[in-house]
Enzyme design. Structure first.
Site, PDB file in Angstrom:
ATOM      1  N   ARG A 206       0.656  -1.153  -0.199  1.00 37.82           N
ATOM      2  CA  ARG A 206       0.032   0.257   0.113  1.00 37.82           C
ATOM      3  C   ARG A 206       0.761   1.191   0.338  1.00 37.82           C
ATOM      4  NH1 ARG A 206      -2.263  -3.401   4.026  1.00 37.82           N
ATOM      5  NH2 ARG A 206      -4.186  -4.425   3.761  1.00 37.82           N
TER       6      ARG A 206
ATOM      7  N   LYS B 125      -2.243  -1.873   7.840  1.00 39.57           N
ATOM      8  CA  LYS B 125      -3.504  -1.260   8.754  1.00 39.57           C
ATOM      9  C   LYS B 125      -3.420  -1.736   9.968  1.00 39.57           C
ATOM     10  CE  LYS B 125      -6.471  -0.570   4.587  1.00 39.57           C
ATOM     11  NZ  LYS B 125      -7.816  -0.954   3.756  1.00 39.57           N
TER      12      LYS B 125
ATOM     13  N   ARG C  14      -0.269  -2.294  -6.810  1.00 38.14           N
ATOM     14  CA  ARG C  14      -0.624  -3.543  -5.765  1.00 38.14           C
ATOM     15  C   ARG C  14      -1.474  -4.401  -6.711  1.00 38.14           C
ATOM     16  NH1 ARG C  14      -1.018  -4.586  -0.034  1.00 38.14           N
ATOM     17  NH2 ARG C  14      -3.115  -4.993   0.698  1.00 38.14           N
TER      18      ARG C  14
END
Length: 298
Positions: free
Chosen positions: A148, A172, A247
């Site tokens: 990311r 995350k 990605r």
């Protein structure tokens, strides 16, 4: 307590109990603040504990005229989470959004680039500048490791385990994973470190940050978007792309070349395999080949 107090307590809960990132917490908070603005504009004085499903339904109707279905679904989901928190803390006994359905948005297929397009974008990097070596290395890592954009800009030198063939990625919710790093990515990272970064004046606090801007600090996410957008214009690429496109292409190419979904899930850092399964929609030919190869009645 007023709305502000409840929101602050909710933010603390998201950070401490659920370990969510600043960006995610900000998105959740924005949904609630949008509701607060609606209440203020309509002179509705009510606390989070007393607000009813009728008022929230009016808010949803209001929102539906301003945003698309996907954004509307995200707002409803964010508010449901907030009221679930209030139930968890015994402020409420019910979730007023429980019976409010989100609009059906369907699953959006991710955009992808072919290997030739990726090669063309990287080849278009201007290597006559110091930023060129850095940009080439960043694009190689974006595609080669499927990161990311937030993971790319936060990458540390201490996260590089080249002898073992991995990099440590913080994703995350500050969850960490180890992702294999290929020889091409390693080559251009080393080249950037040895020829450019080692001669840079590094701002205090960013000594361990891998990719630096001209001021010797961490790059912003927006800067990565700009770099990629400009490269697309340079080669005349008629696609709307972003760092996330690299990605998606990473995962798609792995799948097309025979990688299993579980391995791709681990490398991407998806909590649920269902998130990774979106890539199954990308290449029907590949699925047909799997069926013809492995089904007993082929």
């Amino acid at each position: 307590m007023n709305w502000t107090s409840y929101i602050k307590n909710y933010q603390s809960y998201l950070k401490i109990e659920r370990g969510l990132s600043k960006n995610t917490i900000a998105n959740y908070s924005f949904d609630i603040e949008r509701l607060c603005l609606f209440l203020e504009e309509n002179n509705i004085v009510v606390s989070p504990v007393k607000i009813t499903d009728t008022t929230l339904q009016e808010f949803v109707y209001h929102v539906s005229s301003q945003v698309n279905a996907r954004s509307q679904a995200r707002i409803i989901s964010g508010l449901k989470s907030f009221f679930s928190y209030l139930i968890f803390e015994d402020y409420r006994t019910d979730n007023p959004l429980e019976l409010i359905e989100s609009p059906k948005t369907g699953r959006k297929l991710p955009d992808t680039l072919s290997l030739l397009e990726i090669d063309a974008l990287i080849a278009a990097v201007d290597l006559s500048t110091n930023e060129g070596e850095r940009n080439r290395a960043m694009l190689e890592v974006l595609y080669g490791c499927g990161l990311r954009v937030s993971e790319l800009v936060a990458l540390k030198i201490s996260d590089l385990f080249f002898d073992e063939g991995f990099i440590k990625v913080t994703g995350k919710g500050n969850k960490q994973r180890f992702v294999p790093v290929g020889e091409v990515s390693k080559k251009y990272i080393q080249l950037y470190r040895e020829t450019i970064r080692s001669h840079s004046t590094i701002k205090k606090g960013f000594e361990d940050t891998l990719f630096l801007n001209r001021r010797g600090a961490q790059l912003t996410r927006a800067m990565i978007f700009t770099i990629i957008k400009n490269l697309a214009v340079t080669i005349g690429l008629n696609k709307k792309i972003s760092p996330h496109t690299f990605r998606h292409s990473f995962a798609t190419h792995l799948l097309e070349n025979g990688a299993d979904l579980r391995s791709i899930q681990l490398m991407l850092g998806h909590e649920s395999i269902t998130t990774t399964e979106v890539y199954l929609h990308l290449d029907r030919k590949f699925l047909a080949e799997v069926m013809n190869t492995y089904h007993p009645r082929k």
